[in-house]
Design a protein around this motif. Structure first.
Motif, PDB file in Angstrom:
ATOM      1  N   GLY B  22       0.814  -1.209   0.000  1.00  0.00           N
ATOM      2  CA  GLY B  22       0.000   0.000   0.000  1.00  0.00           C
ATOM      3  C   GLY B  22       0.848   1.259   0.000  1.00  0.00           C
ATOM      4  N   PHE B  23       1.886   1.284   0.864  1.00  0.00           N
ATOM      5  CA  PHE B  23       2.728   2.472   0.951  1.00  0.00           C
ATOM      6  C   PHE B  23       3.533   2.680  -0.323  1.00  0.00           C
ATOM      7  N   LEU B  24       4.098   1.571  -0.864  1.00  0.00           N
ATOM      8  CA  LEU B  24       4.879   1.667  -2.094  1.00  0.00           C
ATOM      9  C   LEU B  24       4.036   2.218  -3.231  1.00  0.00           C
ATOM     10  N   ALA B  25       2.801   1.678  -3.338  1.00  0.00           N
ATOM     11  CA  ALA B  25       1.897   2.107  -4.409  1.00  0.00           C
ATOM     12  C   ALA B  25       1.592   3.597  -4.279  1.00  0.00           C
ATOM     13  N   SER B  26       1.422   4.026  -3.050  1.00  0.00           N
ATOM     14  CA  SER B  26       1.075   5.427  -2.829  1.00  0.00           C
ATOM     15  C   SER B  26       2.253   6.333  -3.192  1.00  0.00           C
ATOM     16  N   ILE B  27       3.484   5.858  -2.923  1.00  0.00           N
ATOM     17  CA  ILE B  27       4.670   6.643  -3.295  1.00  0.00           C
ATOM     18  C   ILE B  27       4.775   6.740  -4.819  1.00  0.00           C
ATOM     19  N   MET B  28       4.459   5.616  -5.477  1.00  0.00           N
ATOM     20  CA  MET B  28       4.559   5.604  -6.949  1.00  0.00           C
ATOM     21  C   MET B  28       3.365   6.293  -7.601  1.00  0.00           C
ATOM     22  N   GLY B  29       2.475   6.820  -6.782  1.00  0.00           N
ATOM     23  CA  GLY B  29       1.387   7.613  -7.315  1.00  0.00           C
ATOM     24  C   GLY B  29       0.133   6.844  -7.697  1.00  0.00           C
ATOM     25  N   SER B  30       0.089   5.567  -7.324  1.00  0.00           N
ATOM     26  CA  SER B  30      -1.088   4.789  -7.692  1.00  0.00           C
ATOM     27  C   SER B  30      -2.037   4.707  -6.495  1.00  0.00           C
ATOM     28  N   GLY B  31      -2.868   5.695  -6.312  1.00  0.00           N
ATOM     29  CA  GLY B  31      -3.768   5.792  -5.167  1.00  0.00           C
ATOM     30  C   GLY B  31      -4.751   4.645  -5.057  1.00  0.00           C
ATOM     31  N   GLU B  32      -5.217   4.163  -6.195  1.00  0.00           N
ATOM     32  CA  GLU B  32      -6.252   3.118  -6.151  1.00  0.00           C
ATOM     33  C   GLU B  32      -5.694   1.804  -5.612  1.00  0.00           C
ATOM     34  N   ILE B  33      -4.516   1.400  -6.141  1.00  0.00           N
ATOM     35  CA  ILE B  33      -3.910   0.152  -5.671  1.00  0.00           C
ATOM     36  C   ILE B  33      -3.583   0.274  -4.190  1.00  0.00           C
ATOM     37  N   SER B  34      -3.070   1.423  -3.818  1.00  0.00           N
ATOM     38  CA  SER B  34      -2.721   1.668  -2.423  1.00  0.00           C
ATOM     39  C   SER B  34      -3.944   1.479  -1.521  1.00  0.00           C
ATOM     40  N   ASP B  35      -5.035   2.140  -1.861  1.00  0.00           N
ATOM     41  CA  ASP B  35      -6.264   2.020  -1.065  1.00  0.00           C
ATOM     42  C   ASP B  35      -6.718   0.573  -0.971  1.00  0.00           C
TER      43      ASP B  35
END
Lengths: 73, 635
Positions: B22-35
């Motif tokens: 979740g955190f990695l995805a959010s850093i890479m800008g992918s909010g949906e995957i992160s959520d």
């Protein structure tokens, strides 16, 4: 009066004690219950005619505490 | 539900993985995957928490899990998935770490329990059979070989062995035992072979009683613990009500649920008990049985120790220290004659003489025709051996039988008494032929132990004894005691203890637990020393020293101080955590996840701090084992 000791998995929350003690004490035939937190044991005195040791073990399990071993004397 | 409990650790690990994703995805800008990852993590980690909360609710119990559940639901409602997933993960992970570390603080007792024997070799129908230890009954003949465990308390019938009695005494140097000696369940035969008669089995053995006593002791609570229990039972509902109030007034759901998370009293509830559990466990492993947290508390405040002399400061085993003859009869000849006369005596001094004669391999017929003679109470004995009339006893006996004492003899006797001996006069056919000196040796570790206790904070050390003034003075001077009182009855001793308590001292009384029982009972702390711990000592005393060593008393004293220090550190840390959390939440700098993190961290810190007690003072106890043995004849 029969005495039994149930060994549970290590208890971590002191509030578990109250949960086990109050539930068992409400069971008919149970005279007294003591939960030893540090040794994770339940010491219980009960009337064998009114309630079986296996029934008590079942109750403890249902509360969410697996019984590792039991000793009835 | 059981399967959920079993897989709790897996769930914790998976939710940690999902958190990372979740955190990695959010850093890479992918909010949906992160959520998505965080939502799955929240749901997964919530399951065990919700289950526990439900189980408790069904029993009408108000549990911490319920508060966390509500807080998580609130966070999900606010669509703050980072908070909800971190809180659930931290709660589960904290629970896992607590269980692991708590196990360590309880490990001392567990190690002890694991020493319990499982099976026994007994002779049934003329054959040696191996049976489970529960099946052994009193009267059974039990065989123990090298490396085997003694399964029962009993007496050696035949054979000889070096026994490691660490399970009972905490002392791992093997002791040699032979026929007629007592052996205890759970001790180990280092090498040798013995056959024993079972006397006590199952729950009646000393070992079983030790375990029971320590288990009960660990449950008993100190005043601090009782206070903290009360405090936390007010604290939790108060914070819950506060969180509802906060919501009603401010309509700020985020702030309200943060309150719910910090409402768990955590370190406050567990901080003091873990210290006393670790402390009591340390004691048990070192042969010191402490009967509860309250005892540790009081013992740590003791400033005056009163000792009984015989069997406490001294070994309690009188030995013949010198034999002086005034005629041409040899030492051994006289001893042999006197010993035969003394076989009719049950007095411990008489038995000491018989023992000495046997040790010197003199012929003392124990079971032959009874010796003609009489015991003169409080004086000695009169007997006829091989046509000689013997009078053996104190000055009074010599006087009443008109046996003259030469000046040489009188001076010699007084000198021996001043050196700590009891002088026994032996007259043959109306003439004084010799003086046998008997003395009880001071314990080898007495000096070191007393010094250590003084350094740890004991202000006054006093000795009370029923023995004569000369001997008392000598022992008191040798050990540097502050004061001594001789020729006392058990009641006198108890009265003295009472007087000192009234004078404002916190008094510990140390004795053998049998004839000092009244004094031990009135003292603030009663200490009993008894080889292998007699039943009486285990019942009356607050602290029992199983290895019969004074060094253990010193260990117990510093242990009690260390335990109380540890408890105070934990309480301070717990209270500070509560204050910091409350302030942090109120000024808005602590949020849900941070609150949970601080809470779990404080719980772990107090447990880790308590774990230090398990290893406390091992070094010093080991040193005491190196004390040189003084030969009885050198003093």
């Amino acid at each position: 009066m029969t005495k039994a000791v149930f060994q549970l998995e290590p208890l971590t929350c002191p509030s578990c004690i109250k949960k086990i003690e109050t539930t068992l004490n409400k069971t008919t035939g149970v005279e007294s219950t003591r939960v030893l937190f540090n040794t994770s044991k339940v010491k219980i005195e009960f009337d064998e005619v009114q309630v079986k040791a296996s029934k008590i073990e079942e109750t403890i399990k249902k509360l969410g505490y697996p019984v590792l071993s039991s000793k009835v004397s | 539900m059981e399967t959920i409990n079993k897989h709790k650790n897996h769930i914790t690990a998976i939710s940690f993985g999902l958190l990372l994703i979740g955190f990695l995805a959010s850093i890479m800008g992918s909010g949906e995957i992160s959520d998505l990852a965080l939502i799955i993590a929240t749901i997964l980690a919530s399951i065990p928490i919700f289950v526990k909360a439900y189980q408790a609710l069904r029993m009408k119990a108000f549990s911490i899990d319920l508060l966390v559940s509500i807080a998580v639901l609130g966070a999900v409602y606010l669509q703050d998935y980072t908070e909800s997933s971190v809180v659930t993960f931290l709660f589960l992970f904290g629970d896992y770490l607590e269980a692991r570390t708590l196990e360590k603080t309880r490990s001392s007792l567990k190690e002890l329990v694991d020493m319990a024997p499982q099976e026994a070799t007994v002779i049934r129908g003329g054959e040696a059979v191996i049976i489970p230890v529960e099946a052994v009954v009193a009267g059974d003949q039990v065989i123990v070989r090298s490396g085997g465990k003694v399964p029962v308390d009993g007496r050696i019938l035949s054979g000889q062995a070096a026994l490691n009695e660490a399970a009972i005494t905490g002392e791992s140097i093997p002791a040699t035992k032979r026929a007629d000696d007592r052996v205890f369940s759970s001790t180990m035969v280092d090498n040798g072979y013995i056959e024993i008669i079972a006397e006590k089995v199952g729950n009646d053995t000393t070992f079983a009683k030790i375990i029971e006593l320590v288990e009960e002791a660990q449950e008993s609570k100190t005043k601090t613990e009782k206070f903290l229990d009360k405090f936390s039972s007010i604290y939790t509902p108060a914070i819950v009500i506060l969180s509802i109030l906060v919501y009603v007034i401010t309509r700020d759901l985020r702030l309200a649920i943060t309150f719910l998370v910090i409402a768990c009293p955590g370190a406050l509830v567990i901080g003091a008990p873990v210290s006393s559990v670790a402390g009591i466990g340390n004691g048990a492993k070192n042969g010191v049985l402490v009967k509860g947290g309250e005892i540790i508390d009081t013992f740590s405040k003791v400033d005056m120790i009163i000792f009984d002399k015989t069997g406490t400061l001294t070994k309690g085993k009188p030995e013949v220290t010198a034999i002086k003859t005034f005629t041409k009869r040899s030492e051994n000849e006289l001893l042999g004659l006197v010993a035969r006369a003394e076989t009719i005596s049950e007095h411990h001094l008489g038995q000491t003489i018989v023992k000495e004669a046997l040790a010197r391999r003199l012929h003392v017929p124990l079971n032959s025709a009874p010796v003609m003679g009489e015991v003169v109470k409080g004086s000695g004995i009169l007997a006829t051996i091989n046509g000689h009339t013997l009078a053996v006893g104190n000055r009074r006996l010599m006087d009443s039988n008109h046996i003259p004492l030469s000046q040489e003899a009188a001076e010699y006797a007084e000198g021996q008494e001043k050196a700590g001996n009891t002088a026994i006069f032996a007259a043959v056919d109306g003439e004084l032929e010799g003086i046998i000196s008997i003395a009880d040796q001071i314990r080898e570790d007495a000096h070191a132990a007393l010094k250590a206790m003084r350094n740890s904070g004991i202000k006054k050390m006093i000795m009370l004894t029923g023995d004569n003034r000369h001997t008392a003075e000598l022992v008191a001077r040798k050990l540097g005691l502050d004061d001594y009182f001789a020729e006392l009855t058990p009641e006198d001793k108890a009265n003295y203890v009472k007087k000192q308590k009234e004078a404002g001292h916190v008094v510990a009384m140390a004795g053998d637990g049998i004839n000092d029982a009244p004094a031990i009972a009135v003292a603030d702390i009663g200490l009993a020393m008894g080889e292998g711990g007699t039943d009486v000592a285990m019942e009356t005393a607050d602290i029992v020293l199983m290895a019969d060593k004074l060094m253990q008393m010193s260990h117990a004293y510093s242990l009690s101080k260390a335990t109380m220090r540890n408890m105070k550190q934990n309480t301070t840390l717990a209270v500070l955590t509560v204050v910091v959390l409350l302030i942090g939440v109120l000024i808005g700098s602590v949020h849900l996840a941070a609150g949970m993190f601080i809470h779990e961290a404080s719980v772990l810190l107090v447990i880790l701090n308590a774990m230090r007690l398990i290893r406390f003072n091992n070094r010093r106890t080991k040193e005491s084992r190196k004390v040189p043995v003084i030969h009885p004849y050198e003093i």
